[in-house]
Structure formats: structure tokens, C-alpha cells
Write an enzyme that holds these catalytic residues in place. Sequence first.
Site, PDB file in Angstrom:
ATOM      1  N   ILE A  20       0.833  -1.206   0.000  1.00  0.00           N
ATOM      2  CA  ILE A  20       0.000   0.000   0.000  1.00  0.00           C
ATOM      3  C   ILE A  20       0.872   1.263   0.000  1.00  0.00           C
ATOM      4  O   ILE A  20       0.597   2.222  -0.726  1.00  0.00           O
ATOM      5  CB  ILE A  20      -0.945  -0.022   1.229  1.00  0.00           C
ATOM      6  N   ARG A  44      14.562  -2.383  -2.211  1.00  0.00           N
ATOM      7  CA  ARG A  44      13.150  -2.270  -2.592  1.00  0.00           C
ATOM      8  C   ARG A  44      12.671  -0.818  -2.532  1.00  0.00           C
ATOM      9  O   ARG A  44      11.896  -0.354  -3.365  1.00  0.00           O
ATOM     10  CB  ARG A  44      12.282  -3.148  -1.659  1.00  0.00           C
ATOM     11  N   ASP A  65      14.289   1.959  10.563  1.00  0.00           N
ATOM     12  CA  ASP A  65      13.516   0.936  11.253  1.00  0.00           C
ATOM     13  C   ASP A  65      12.593   1.644  12.235  1.00  0.00           C
ATOM     14  O   ASP A  65      13.043   2.196  13.245  1.00  0.00           O
ATOM     15  CB  ASP A  65      14.464  -0.028  11.983  1.00  0.00           C
ATOM     16  N   SER A 143      -5.265   2.350   9.255  1.00  0.00           N
ATOM     17  CA  SER A 143      -5.664   1.389  10.290  1.00  0.00           C
ATOM     18  C   SER A 143      -6.025   0.076   9.604  1.00  0.00           C
ATOM     19  O   SER A 143      -5.330  -0.360   8.674  1.00  0.00           O
ATOM     20  CB  SER A 143      -6.829   1.976  11.093  1.00  0.00           C
ATOM     21  N   TYR A 157      -2.979  -7.691  16.846  1.00  0.00           N
ATOM     22  CA  TYR A 157      -3.045  -6.792  15.687  1.00  0.00           C
ATOM     23  C   TYR A 157      -4.308  -5.924  15.773  1.00  0.00           C
ATOM     24  O   TYR A 157      -4.247  -4.703  15.584  1.00  0.00           O
ATOM     25  CB  TYR A 157      -3.041  -7.621  14.403  1.00  0.00           C
ATOM     26  N   LYS A 161      -4.318  -1.750  15.998  1.00  0.00           N
ATOM     27  CA  LYS A 161      -4.983  -0.907  15.002  1.00  0.00           C
ATOM     28  C   LYS A 161      -6.144  -0.133  15.636  1.00  0.00           C
ATOM     29  O   LYS A 161      -6.412   1.014  15.256  1.00  0.00           O
ATOM     30  CB  LYS A 161      -5.476  -1.771  13.831  1.00  0.00           C
ATOM     31  N   VAL A 190      -6.231  -6.527   1.345  1.00  0.00           N
ATOM     32  CA  VAL A 190      -5.575  -5.971   0.165  1.00  0.00           C
ATOM     33  C   VAL A 190      -4.468  -6.936  -0.267  1.00  0.00           C
ATOM     34  O   VAL A 190      -3.729  -7.454   0.586  1.00  0.00           O
ATOM     35  CB  VAL A 190      -4.969  -4.579   0.470  1.00  0.00           C
TER      36      VAL A 190
END
Length: 271
Positions: A20, A44, A65, A143, A157, A161, A190
Site C-alpha cells: 500500500i 526495494r 527501522d 488502520s 493486531y 490498530k 488488500v
Amino acid sequence: MGESSFSGQRVLITDASSGIGAGLAERFAREGAIVGICARREDRLREVLDRCRAHSPESRMWVCDLAVADEVDRLAEAAVAEMGGVDVLVNNAGVPKRRDVSLLDPETVDALTTINYLSPVRLTLRLLSHMLERDSGKIVNVSSVAAVLSSPGEAAYDASKAALSVFSEGMAVDLWDTGVNVLTVYPGVVDTELFDIPGNDPLSPEIERISVTELVDGVMDALGRGVIEVYIPEWFKGVAARKANDVELFLAGTAGWVRGQKTVGGADGQA
Ligand SMILES: NC(=O)c1ccc[n+]([C@@H]2O[C@H](COP(=O)([O-])OP(=O)(O)OC[C@H]3O[C@@H](n4cnc5c(N)ncnc54)[C@H](OP(=O)(O)O)[C@@H]3O)[C@@H](O)[C@H]2O)c1
């Protein structure tokens, strides 16, 4: 085509070496924004930067990081010093943890909370004073629908969020009468590398994934409309409303659904 409202804007996007974040970086660059991106994998990140620079040559990158507080502080300082400020901050930083609560250890939860919640809050607070001085800015917090749906096997998780969403909403209230706007984004599932990161249970069952492009389109549309939250795809908002309407019924339904998956797929729930 008219000039984009992001032309010349300085946009800082965390975690942009893939998925994303990379998609948003390229879209903002195509719209003429000067993009600043960060992540840990330099190779990357550079590939994404090259694609951004094809549209926006002043775009830049920092290898960092975000699990390390000092590196978050240095990122904020570098963005202000090298881009002259940040008009749009996209807190996209986030890592998954698909693991049943009975197998979670406190250190894992601490690490996850640091990246998913503490680090975006830290970066926001480091940059907010600059935005308030100009009375202008946008803060986009990525989120997840997991924040509001108690997705099974993801308690740590979900909570990280949820914390980000609640902070985001509280911040929107505090900043209501200023020129700094806040947008909370609730992506569904996604199609990114997030599902290949080691140390996570497989996503079970598979839920239909949307493309990064669809997600990016939804974020840009929400920014254009000036709304304070967006669910992408939108139907997840209806699911969240059903949960809010009757939490017990919703959680019982989720538990029953998980039980059904395990019955169908065997002990580990995999077909
Ligand atoms: N994909 C989904 O279905 C979904 C759904 C809801 C919400 N989200 C959220 O969307 C955001 C982006 O996820 P994605 O799906 O695009 O995942 P992704 O493709 O795996 O991208 C994650 C990014 O985070 C970076 N990253 C991980 N740990 C980092 C650290 N400690 N410091 C700096 N960068 C770090 C990775 O780059 P390096 O490894 O190079 O550092 C990578 O660029 C996350 O906040 C995620 O929770 C995703």
C-alpha cells in the site's frame, strides 16, 4: 487534465518499500507531489523511489527501522530539514500478527504495538507542531477493518490498530478548528506481501482481496472529499455497524464461523 491538488505538496509515507505504501507513493508522485518514503529494505525502497522520481524528481528516501524510537525522531527531523516540511503525513507503518491469543507472548505484543501504534503516534507528534505553525496539513492513518471487527486469531493486531484508530479520532476532535485534517483509513483485505510475512498463521479462510490500486483510489477519493474516515471496500462499514449494534451476537457469530472452519478443514482449520 487540471493541476492536482497535491501538486508541489510534500508527502511523507512510512513503510513504502512494498504494498500500500509503495502504491500511494507512486500515485502522489504522479499527481506532482514531492514524496518522501521510508522502510528498512534499501533495494526495494530505491526501486519505488526511482518510479516516483520519474514523475517527481525531488522525491527522496530514508532507510529506517520504525521499531526504534530514535530512528522515528531522526526521520521526522530529516523530512523537515530535507523537504522543508511535511504537508501530508501518511502513517502506513504496520505489520501483521496472525496468531491465536493462547500462543501469544508479551514480547510479541510489545513489538507489534510499537510499530503499529506507538511509532505512528510518535512520528505524528514530532511533525504536528510544524503543521500547526502553518495551520495546514493532512494526517492519514492507515488502520484496518481488524480494528473494529475483532478478526479471529489477530487479537494483538486488532488492538494495535484499534489504538491507532481511537488516537486518530481523538486527534481529529482536538484539531477540528485548525487547518490540520485527519483521515483514518480502514482497508479490508488488500493483495500485498503482508500475507507472506513469516511468523504468521495463514489467512483462513481466504477472503476476497482488493488490489493496491483500488485501495489507493479509495484513499485519494477520501482525501478529495475531506472525510474523516473511509472503509475500502465500503461494505465493511456495514459489517462494523452490525457489530456495534449487537457486540455479543456478532462475537458469537464470529466464534461459530471459526468453529465451522476448523470442522471443515481439520484441526488447524486448513482445507
Ligand atoms: N494488506 C492488507 O490486507 C491490509 C489490511 C488492512 C490494513 N493494512 C495495513 O496497511 C499497511 C501496509 O501494509 P501492506 O499490506 O502494504 O504490507 P506490506 O506490503 O507487507 O508492506 C509493509 C511495509 O512495512 C515495512 N516495514 C515493516 N516493518 C518495518 C519497520 N520496522 N520499519 C520500517 N518499515 C517497516 C516494509 O518494508 P521493509 O521490510 O523494507 O521495512 C513494507 O514496506 C499496514 O499498516 C497494514 O497493517 C493492510
